[in-house]
Design a protein around this motif. Structure first.
Motif, PDB file in Angstrom:
ATOM      1  N   ALA A 198       0.848  -1.222   0.020  1.00 10.73           N
ATOM      2  CA  ALA A 198      -0.003   0.079  -0.028  1.00 10.73           C
ATOM      3  C   ALA A 198       0.700   1.271   0.045  1.00 10.73           C
ATOM      4  CB  ALA A 198      -0.980  -0.024   1.206  1.00 10.73           C
ATOM      5  N   ALA A 199       1.905   1.337   0.841  1.00  8.33           N
ATOM      6  CA  ALA A 199       2.755   2.475   0.883  1.00  8.33           C
ATOM      7  C   ALA A 199       3.506   2.760  -0.337  1.00  8.33           C
ATOM      8  CB  ALA A 199       3.604   2.295   2.208  1.00  8.33           C
ATOM      9  N   THR A 200       4.178   1.519  -1.122  1.00  6.30           N
ATOM     10  CA  THR A 200       4.977   1.671  -2.242  1.00  6.30           C
ATOM     11  C   THR A 200       3.734   2.237  -3.224  1.00  6.30           C
ATOM     12  OG1 THR A 200       6.111  -0.102  -1.623  1.00  6.30           O
ATOM     13  CG2 THR A 200       6.204   0.460  -3.978  1.00  6.30           C
ATOM     14  N   LEU A 201       2.532   1.511  -3.420  1.00  6.79           N
ATOM     15  CA  LEU A 201       1.675   2.265  -4.430  1.00  6.79           C
ATOM     16  C   LEU A 201       1.377   3.734  -4.178  1.00  6.79           C
ATOM     17  CD1 LEU A 201      -0.999  -0.800  -4.754  1.00  6.79           C
ATOM     18  CD2 LEU A 201       0.568   0.129  -6.691  1.00  6.79           C
ATOM     19  N   ARG A 202       1.232   4.149  -3.273  1.00  5.20           N
ATOM     20  CA  ARG A 202       0.950   5.462  -2.892  1.00  5.20           C
ATOM     21  C   ARG A 202       2.186   6.285  -3.204  1.00  5.20           C
ATOM     22  NH1 ARG A 202      -1.668   3.656   1.881  1.00  5.20           N
ATOM     23  NH2 ARG A 202       0.133   3.816   3.098  1.00  5.20           N
ATOM     24  N   ALA A 203       3.366   5.990  -2.857  1.00  3.57           N
ATOM     25  CA  ALA A 203       4.522   6.542  -3.201  1.00  3.57           C
ATOM     26  C   ALA A 203       4.579   6.647  -4.939  1.00  3.57           C
ATOM     27  CB  ALA A 203       5.781   5.771  -2.780  1.00  3.57           C
ATOM     28  N   LEU A 204       4.347   5.540  -5.580  1.00  2.00           N
ATOM     29  CA  LEU A 204       4.360   5.736  -7.167  1.00  2.00           C
ATOM     30  C   LEU A 204       3.290   6.710  -7.646  1.00  2.00           C
ATOM     31  CD1 LEU A 204       4.713   1.760  -8.059  1.00  2.00           C
ATOM     32  CD2 LEU A 204       6.484   3.778  -8.171  1.00  2.00           C
ATOM     33  N   ALA A 205       2.158   6.608  -7.042  1.00  5.94           N
ATOM     34  CA  ALA A 205       1.321   7.642  -7.580  1.00  5.94           C
ATOM     35  C   ALA A 205       1.687   9.023  -7.099  1.00  5.94           C
ATOM     36  CB  ALA A 205      -0.267   7.596  -6.747  1.00  5.94           C
ATOM     37  N   GLU A 206       2.189   9.191  -6.230  1.00  7.27           N
ATOM     38  CA  GLU A 206       2.711  10.571  -5.933  1.00  7.27           C
ATOM     39  C   GLU A 206       3.959  11.278  -7.019  1.00  7.27           C
ATOM     40  OE1 GLU A 206       4.642  13.265  -2.052  1.00  7.27           O
ATOM     41  OE2 GLU A 206       3.586  11.519  -1.599  1.00  7.27           O
ATOM     42  N   GLU A 207       4.904  10.014  -6.931  1.00 12.58           N
ATOM     43  CA  GLU A 207       5.913  10.431  -7.678  1.00 12.58           C
ATOM     44  C   GLU A 207       5.881  10.437  -9.208  1.00 12.58           C
ATOM     45  OE1 GLU A 207       8.630   7.937  -4.603  1.00 12.58           O
ATOM     46  OE2 GLU A 207       8.135   6.762  -6.448  1.00 12.58           O
ATOM     47  N   LEU A 208       4.922   9.846  -9.713  1.00 11.72           N
ATOM     48  CA  LEU A 208       4.321   9.743 -10.986  1.00 11.72           C
ATOM     49  C   LEU A 208       2.938  10.072 -11.423  1.00 11.72           C
ATOM     50  CD1 LEU A 208       6.217   6.582 -11.786  1.00 11.72           C
ATOM     51  CD2 LEU A 208       7.259   8.433 -12.115  1.00 11.72           C
ATOM     52  N   PRO A 209       2.816  11.328 -11.276  1.00 11.90           N
ATOM     53  CA  PRO A 209       1.136  11.534 -11.130  1.00 11.90           C
ATOM     54  C   PRO A 209       0.630  11.712 -12.469  1.00 11.90           C
ATOM     55  CG  PRO A 209       2.882  13.803 -10.949  1.00 11.90           C
ATOM     56  CD  PRO A 209       3.563  12.419 -10.911  1.00 11.90           C
ATOM     57  N   HIS A 210       1.194  11.576 -13.484  1.00 15.03           N
ATOM     58  CA  HIS A 210       0.553  11.557 -15.032  1.00 15.03           C
ATOM     59  C   HIS A 210       0.271  10.198 -15.132  1.00 15.03           C
ATOM     60  CE1 HIS A 210       4.952  10.545 -15.404  1.00 15.03           C
ATOM     61  NE2 HIS A 210       4.685  10.200 -16.660  1.00 15.03           N
ATOM     62  N   LEU A 211       0.574   8.896 -14.540  1.00 12.19           N
ATOM     63  CA  LEU A 211       0.152   7.756 -14.892  1.00 12.19           C
ATOM     64  C   LEU A 211      -1.197   7.268 -14.503  1.00 12.19           C
ATOM     65  CD1 LEU A 211       3.799   6.000 -14.615  1.00 12.19           C
ATOM     66  CD2 LEU A 211       2.557   6.978 -16.636  1.00 12.19           C
ATOM     67  N   ARG A 212      -1.657   6.503 -15.349  1.00 10.69           N
ATOM     68  CA  ARG A 212      -3.040   5.700 -14.825  1.00 10.69           C
ATOM     69  C   ARG A 212      -2.250   4.161 -14.699  1.00 10.69           C
ATOM     70  NH1 ARG A 212      -7.762   5.286 -18.018  1.00 10.69           N
ATOM     71  NH2 ARG A 212      -9.000   4.856 -15.948  1.00 10.69           N
ATOM     72  N   TRP A 213      -2.846   3.606 -13.906  1.00 10.81           N
ATOM     73  CA  TRP A 213      -2.418   2.002 -13.334  1.00 10.81           C
ATOM     74  C   TRP A 213      -3.032   0.915 -13.684  1.00 10.81           C
ATOM     75  CZ3 TRP A 213       2.668   2.537 -11.834  1.00 10.81           C
ATOM     76  CH2 TRP A 213       3.120   3.795 -11.369  1.00 10.81           C
ATOM     77  N   ILE A 214      -2.478  -0.015 -14.402  1.00 11.71           N
ATOM     78  CA  ILE A 214      -2.747  -1.465 -14.343  1.00 11.71           C
ATOM     79  C   ILE A 214      -2.165  -2.181 -13.500  1.00 11.71           C
ATOM     80  CG2 ILE A 214      -2.952  -3.408 -15.941  1.00 11.71           C
ATOM     81  CD1 ILE A 214      -2.554  -1.408 -18.357  1.00 11.71           C
ATOM     82  N   LEU A 215      -2.999  -2.601 -12.393  1.00 13.88           N
ATOM     83  CA  LEU A 215      -2.418  -3.664 -11.305  1.00 13.88           C
ATOM     84  C   LEU A 215      -2.997  -4.902 -11.372  1.00 13.88           C
ATOM     85  CD1 LEU A 215      -3.916  -1.072  -8.601  1.00 13.88           C
ATOM     86  CD2 LEU A 215      -1.681  -0.943  -9.779  1.00 13.88           C
ATOM     87  N   VAL A 216      -1.904  -5.703 -11.318  1.00 13.77           N
ATOM     88  CA  VAL A 216      -1.893  -7.210 -11.404  1.00 13.77           C
ATOM     89  C   VAL A 216      -1.689  -7.920 -10.250  1.00 13.77           C
ATOM     90  CG1 VAL A 216      -1.423  -9.241 -12.955  1.00 13.77           C
ATOM     91  CG2 VAL A 216      -1.314  -6.862 -13.806  1.00 13.77           C
ATOM     92  N   GLY A 217      -2.372  -8.907  -9.758  1.00 13.42           N
ATOM     93  CA  GLY A 217      -2.226  -9.662  -8.592  1.00 13.42           C
ATOM     94  C   GLY A 217      -2.949 -10.844  -8.513  1.00 13.42           C
ATOM     95  N   ASP A 218      -3.054 -11.307  -7.323  1.00 21.36           N
ATOM     96  CA  ASP A 218      -3.694 -12.938  -7.266  1.00 21.36           C
ATOM     97  C   ASP A 218      -4.524 -12.933  -5.998  1.00 21.36           C
ATOM     98  OD1 ASP A 218      -2.341 -14.374  -4.920  1.00 21.36           O
ATOM     99  OD2 ASP A 218      -0.805 -13.633  -6.061  1.00 21.36           O
ATOM    100  N   ASP A 219      -5.662 -13.883  -5.880  1.00 19.31           N
ATOM    101  CA  ASP A 219      -6.560 -13.607  -4.763  1.00 19.31           C
ATOM    102  C   ASP A 219      -6.160 -14.287  -3.750  1.00 19.31           C
ATOM    103  OD1 ASP A 219      -7.043 -16.129  -5.793  1.00 19.31           O
ATOM    104  OD2 ASP A 219      -9.287 -15.832  -6.081  1.00 19.31           O
ATOM    105  N   GLY A 220      -4.857 -14.927  -3.620  1.00 18.18           N
ATOM    106  CA  GLY A 220      -4.419 -15.910  -2.566  1.00 18.18           C
ATOM    107  C   GLY A 220      -4.242 -15.088  -1.098  1.00 18.18           C
ATOM    108  N   GLN A 221      -3.816 -13.892  -1.347  1.00 15.79           N
ATOM    109  CA  GLN A 221      -3.825 -13.301  -0.240  1.00 15.79           C
ATOM    110  C   GLN A 221      -4.184 -11.565  -0.011  1.00 15.79           C
ATOM    111  OE1 GLN A 221       0.392 -13.339   1.277  1.00 15.79           O
ATOM    112  NE2 GLN A 221       0.262 -15.653   1.463  1.00 15.79           N
TER     113      GLN A 221
END
Length: 362
Positions: A263-286
């Motif tokens: 969560a903290a890393t995602l927030r940092a990326l959003a702040e550092e790269l404000p011009h990007l829209r994100w495609i987020l990929v993960g799994d439902d294991g955790q």
């Protein structure tokens, strides 16, 4: 608990200092291992670690090793580190490694978009006050500069890709946990396999968004970074910045929180790269769906799509002891499905690609 965590951190520091003293007497020398990082056209983030190795050993992380060997290292706290623009280039920054031997520093330097290379070298290992994690008996030494790859994000890019690793692109858990442990600790790196269809899916991501930076965000340990980078290259997944974590006590907690790290890393990326829209990929294991749902709620309009790989029954049992995703994960997925965020769900990369193609993401 904070008191216990502080004591655990101090005990770890003393143990590491003792290891450094013993290995230094045996002729070990400080070496730098660098991690693929990222930056903008005006500043770059450099991430590295200072480790002790035998004088004739190869650069740390440069050769394949059994999984269990990646977990053991002798990190050097308080090492003076120099970041330069080239092997013999001007000095951009001098800093010191932290209590875990890590270097995480931003340097101001104009660079063109794409993958660029800075260099990191140990200048010396200086004595420090006991209790700060450095070895008070360490000798002065130096190491040759090591290339540090930096992914410089194009200001014209419109999208960024953030991907989990374990059980999202890399087959980690299997129906029997003891086999999962065997795969990680004993099997050769070359025998580890990607989740079916994921290399092809990521090739379509990068074809649809050729300027999109790729970030691999995981709760895995930095010790495994070099092995992960080799795996990504071997199976044809795109090169990306690694965003891993350390496993030891922090001084305020005995163990780092995986969801909090993501969560903290995602927030940092959003702040550092404000011009990007994100495609987020993960799994439902955790916890990926919960983390991604919270991020999408905090950053309306900034998430282009979320892709969730649905684990098999056996994988779910191995991950969380349940035959299906946890109730919290299911609720997060349901909330995402009811939101305006594009949500793709599937058992592998092929199923996710079909969903994302249908919604126009790729």
């Amino acid at each position: 608990m904070p008191r216990i965590a502080t004591l655990a951190a101090r005990a770890e520091d003393r143990f590491n200092a003792a290891v450094v003293r013993v290995l230094t007497r045996r002729g070990y020398r400080p070496r730098v291992v660098t991690y693929p990082s990222y930056g903008t056209t005006t500043r770059s983030r450099v991430r590295a670690r200072v480790l002790l190795t035998p004088p004739d050993a190869p650069t740390p992380g440069s050769v394949a090793r059994r999984g269990w060997r990646n977990l053991f290292s002798a990190e050097v706290a308080g090492a003076s580190v120099r970041i330069t623009a080239g092997p013999d280039g001007p000095v951009l920054l001098e800093t010191r490694s932290d209590r875990g031997g890590y270097v995480d520093a931003w340097v101001e330097l104009p660079l063109e978009p794409g993958w660029r290379t800075l260099h990191v070298a140990v200048v010396d290992v200086a004595a420090a006050e006991e209790g700060e994690g450095a070895d008070s008996g360490a000798v002065h030494a130096s190491s040759p500069p090591v290339p540090a790859p930096v992914q410089v994000v194009d200001p014209a890019a419109t999208h960024g890709i953030v991907s989990d690793i374990d059980d999202t692109v890399l087959v980690t858990m299997v129906p029997r946990p003891h086999l999962a442990a065997w795969n990680f600790l004993v099997r050769s790196e070359a025998r580890r396999k990607p989740v079916p269809g994921m290399p092809e899916l990521y090739a379509r991501f990068t074809a649809a968004h050729p300027d999109a930076p790729v970030f691999y965000l995981s709760t895995g340990a930095w010790n495994t970074a070099s092995a992960l980078a080799r795996f990504l290259e071997r199976v044809g997944l795109p090169q990306g910045s690694l965003l891993l974590t350390d496993l030891g006590p922090t001084g305020t907690a005995l163990l780092r929180s995986g969801p909090a790290h993501k969560a903290a890393t995602l927030r940092a990326l959003a702040e550092e790269l404000p011009h990007l829209r994100w495609i987020l990929v993960g799994d439902d294991g955790q916890h990926d769906p919960q983390v991604y749902e919270a991020f999408a709620g905090e950053h309306p309009g900034r998430v282009a799509a979320i892709a969730v790989r649905e684990l098999s029954l056996g994988e779910q049992v191995a991950q969380n002891g349940l035959p299906a995703a946890s109730p919290a994960t299911r609720r997060a997925v349901e909330d995402l499905d009811a939101s305006e965020v594009v949500l793709a769900r599937g058992a592998d990369g092929r199923a996710l690609a079909a969903e994302l193609e249908r919604t126009g993401v790729i």
